[in-house]
Design an enzyme around this catalytic site. Structure first.
Site, PDB file in Angstrom:
ATOM      1  N   ASP A 256       0.910  -1.270   0.113  1.00 17.59           N
ATOM      2  CA  ASP A 256      -0.021  -0.039   0.044  1.00 17.59           C
ATOM      3  C   ASP A 256       0.927   1.214   0.028  1.00 17.59           C
ATOM      4  OD1 ASP A 256      -2.176  -1.498   0.122  1.00 17.59           O
ATOM      5  OD2 ASP A 256      -3.159  -0.676   1.589  1.00 17.59           O
TER       6      ASP A 256
ATOM      7  N   CYS B  30       0.699  -8.286   4.666  1.00 19.24           N
ATOM      8  CA  CYS B  30       0.380  -6.846   4.906  1.00 19.24           C
ATOM      9  C   CYS B  30      -1.142  -6.920   4.192  1.00 19.24           C
ATOM     10  CB  CYS B  30       1.080  -6.211   3.574  1.00 19.24           C
ATOM     11  SG  CYS B  30       2.907  -6.017   4.085  1.00 19.24           S
ATOM     12  N   ASP B  31      -1.614  -5.566   4.133  1.00 27.55           N
ATOM     13  CA  ASP B  31      -2.891  -5.137   4.327  1.00 27.55           C
ATOM     14  C   ASP B  31      -4.169  -6.030   4.063  1.00 27.55           C
ATOM     15  OD1 ASP B  31      -1.282  -3.022   4.755  1.00 27.55           O
ATOM     16  OD2 ASP B  31      -2.763  -1.467   4.499  1.00 27.55           O
ATOM     17  N   LYS B  32      -4.171  -6.462   2.639  1.00 31.47           N
ATOM     18  CA  LYS B  32      -5.225  -7.263   2.160  1.00 31.47           C
ATOM     19  C   LYS B  32      -5.038  -8.530   2.009  1.00 31.47           C
ATOM     20  CE  LYS B  32      -6.356  -3.044   1.527  1.00 31.47           C
ATOM     21  NZ  LYS B  32      -5.055  -2.344   1.618  1.00 31.47           N
TER      22      LYS B  32
ATOM     23  N   CYS C 104       4.813  -2.541   8.253  1.00 28.97           N
ATOM     24  CA  CYS C 104       5.423  -1.344   8.663  1.00 28.97           C
ATOM     25  C   CYS C 104       5.062  -1.091  10.212  1.00 28.97           C
ATOM     26  CB  CYS C 104       4.605  -0.042   8.081  1.00 28.97           C
ATOM     27  SG  CYS C 104       5.192  -0.164   6.343  1.00 28.97           S
TER      28      CYS C 104
ATOM     29  N   GLU D 192      -6.697   4.378  -0.145  1.00 28.13           N
ATOM     30  CA  GLU D 192      -6.647   5.295   1.019  1.00 28.13           C
ATOM     31  C   GLU D 192      -6.089   6.304   0.967  1.00 28.13           C
ATOM     32  OE1 GLU D 192      -5.192   1.290   3.746  1.00 28.13           O
ATOM     33  OE2 GLU D 192      -3.504   2.716   2.894  1.00 28.13           O
TER      34      GLU D 192
ATOM     35  N   SER E 158      -5.433   4.723   5.373  1.00 31.20           N
ATOM     36  CA  SER E 158      -4.552   3.924   6.096  1.00 31.20           C
ATOM     37  C   SER E 158      -4.520   4.016   7.435  1.00 31.20           C
ATOM     38  CB  SER E 158      -3.235   4.407   5.511  1.00 31.20           C
ATOM     39  OG  SER E 158      -1.988   4.024   6.127  1.00 31.20           O
TER      40      SER E 158
END
Length: 559
Positions: A78, A119-121, A191, A442, A468
């Protein structure tokens, strides 16, 4: 065994010939076939170490008597995708990940699965797949990044984005900006703050789908490899006991996850992903319940960007289990929920200890008596909007100001960095929702620019897109209905007064009903921004942000 459908019996002789081509021995033909979903790639910092995690999982599976076989899942960074058309492709990968994993798992009849996201998704996408496929499954993530050290202080990616705003406001030199650039992201891993990836990896523990430490053990620690081996061994126990995702991801488990979400101060994206995962598990979550859970759940953690602590600090303080143990002191969790350990939540956390009250506040001395997220409603957001209130300064909890309206993210960023946004303004960014974006981008760039320009305590931002986990401030996203379907956010005009009342859960456009009705009559749908490829198909099928932006199946009304 489920895999006997491709390994056992006369009719499966052709299948066995193909397993022979893979180098299977006769002994392996008799053992459970365990799929390992690897999110490894060489472009996402949170995924560059996953090959090592997967190797450790394979060893654990083999030690416990299974036959591990790896197949891939895609992943988007992202941070790299932020601020350009690439961000349109972030959220949409959640469904690609779920769909492709379903295809691989069912086509090859795996007996059980080990999901290795980060990570995110990837985390919600694989949790959605786990609920859909419903064979014994366990998760082990790639782990969080260590915090950077810049100019004598711990920093993270959100600091980097805000540094761009500070430089634009002449509050930072070019050399200082380069120092941030070199040092804020010092290792592999997701992160280092309580951003979306780490939020979802922590909530995987709270749901019961990951072992203790899944969300907090840093990516570069050897403990992460040990955890991966343990997950590989544990999947064999889950298979033996036939404990499946839908046995774990119950309505009560989702309520536990929402409660931990509020205590940790997780990303607003959790209110997009938890309803989507629950939907796959046959559980419906209305985002309105966020306020009910928040009202009874103290906020115990202020990790970056809300505060000066990071994932490594949460890990050293006792991790997610220590947070959960604090919550039990006010009977806020269902301790009878089954988990991937084969034990209940209560059994898992009975020996957990809070080792640092500066990182995890004690339940009787929280950062706030209410949780980290809030759902807002009003004539500007009839269905809802979501804010991370634990990252909002006190003076912005109630705010009224003039609307500054932008029909895309890029125009808003240009105005912010160009000094055209003033104290008290309410920046409105629309046509960035699931359909309108498409892809619900985001807004870390504009929120970071606002903070970096020194406006974080006086300017709010409202969008039908999303934020985010690294965003902070009075940032209200997921506004539903979105502009692309004629939601009230599409009718806002420059200078309209907007009232934000976070404690009161209200988001109001101070314009009369009569004027709004006239504007509605004059409003016309906009041409789609993208008319071909995957994004066009996604826009045609995606539901509203307040419903988790899940995809409709043919013949299904919006959930």
């Amino acid at each position: 065994m489920k895999s006997d459908q491709v390994k056992a019996g006369l009719q499966q002789a052709p299948h066995r010939s193909l397993f022979n081509a893979l180098g299977f021995t006769q002994e392996e033909m008799k053992r459970p076939l365990i799929g390992i979903v690897s999110s490894y790639n060489e472009i996402v910092p949170g995924h560059m170490n996953i090959d090592k995690i997967v190797d450790a999982v394979k060893m654990g599976v083999a030690m416990a008597g299974g036959v591990p076989r790896v197949f891939p899942a895609i992943a988007v960074c992202d941070g790299i995708a932020m601020g350009h058309e690439g961000m349109k492709y972030s959220l949409v990968t959640r469904d690609l990940i779920a769909d492709s994993t379903e295809c691989m798992a069912k086509a090859h009849q795996f007996d059980a699965l080990v999901m290795v996201p980060n990570c995110d998704k990837n985390v919600p996408g694989l949790l959605m797949a786990a609920a859909r496929i419903n064979v014994p499954t366990i998760f082990v993530s790639g782990g969080p990044m260590l915090a950077g050290h810049v100019l004598g202080r711990k920093r993270s990616l959100s600091s980097m984005f805000e540094a761009v705003g500070e430089y634009s406001a002449h509050k930072m030199t070019e050399e200082q900006l380069k120092e941030y650039e070199r040092k804020v992201c010092p290792t592999c891993g997701s992160c280092s703050g309580m951003y979306t990836a780490n939020s979802m990896n922590c909530l995987t523990e709270a749901l019961g789908m990951g072992l203790s430490g899944n969300g907090t053990i840093p990516a570069v620690y050897s403990d992460r490899l040990r955890l991966a081996k343990e997950a590989g061994m544990q999947i064999m126990d889950l298979l033996k006991k036939d404990i499946r995702p839908r046995d774990i991801m119950t309505e009560e488990a989702f309520m536990n996850a929402l409660t931990v979400d509020m205590a940790l101060g997780c990303s607003t994206n959790s209110m997009l992903h938890l309803p989507a995962i629950a939907h796959e598990a046959g559980v419906e979550i209305d985002v309105d319940i966020a306020n009910e859970v928040s009202e009874r759940t103290p906020n115990l953690c202020h990790l970056a960007p809300a505060g000066p602590t990071y994932m490594e600090d949460l890990n050293e303080a006792g991790g997610v289990y220590a947070v959960m143990k604090e919550l039990t002191k006010k009977d806020l969790l269902d301790l009878d929920c089954m988990t991937c350990t084969g034990k209940t939540v209560g059994e898992n956390i009975k020996d957990a200890v809070n080792l640092n009250y500066d990182v995890i506040r004690p339940i009787d001395n929280p950062f706030s008596e209410t949780g980290g997220l809030a759902a807002l409603k009003g004539n500007l957001a009839p269905d809802s909007g979501i804010v991370k209130r634990s990252a909002v300064v006190p003076e912005m909890m109630v705010h009224e100001g003039p609307a500054r309206v932008f029909d895309c993210e890029e125009d808003a960023i240009e105005a912010i960095l160009g000094g055209k946004i003033n104290e008290g303004d309410v920046v409105v960014i629309r046509y960035e929702g699931p359909k309108g974006g498409p892809g619900m981008r985001e807004m870390l760039n504009p929120t970071s620019a606002i903070a970096g320009m020194g406006l974080g305590s006086s300017v709010a931002l409202i969008t039908d897109g999303r934020f985010s986990g690294a965003s902070r401030g009075a940032s209200i996203g997921h506004v539903s209905p979105e502009a692309a379907v004629g939601g009230p956010i599409a009718l806002v005009e420059e200078g309209d007064r907007i009232l934000i009342n976070i404690p009161g859960h209200r988001l109001s456009l101070l314009v009369s009903d009569a004027v709004m009705e006239e504007r509605r009559k004059a409003w016309k749908p906009r041409k789609p921004k993208i008319t071909d490829g995957y994004l066009a198909r996604y826009a045609a099928l995606v539901t509203s942000g307040n419903k988790g932006a899940v995809l409709k199946v043919p013949g299904e009304e919006e959930a």
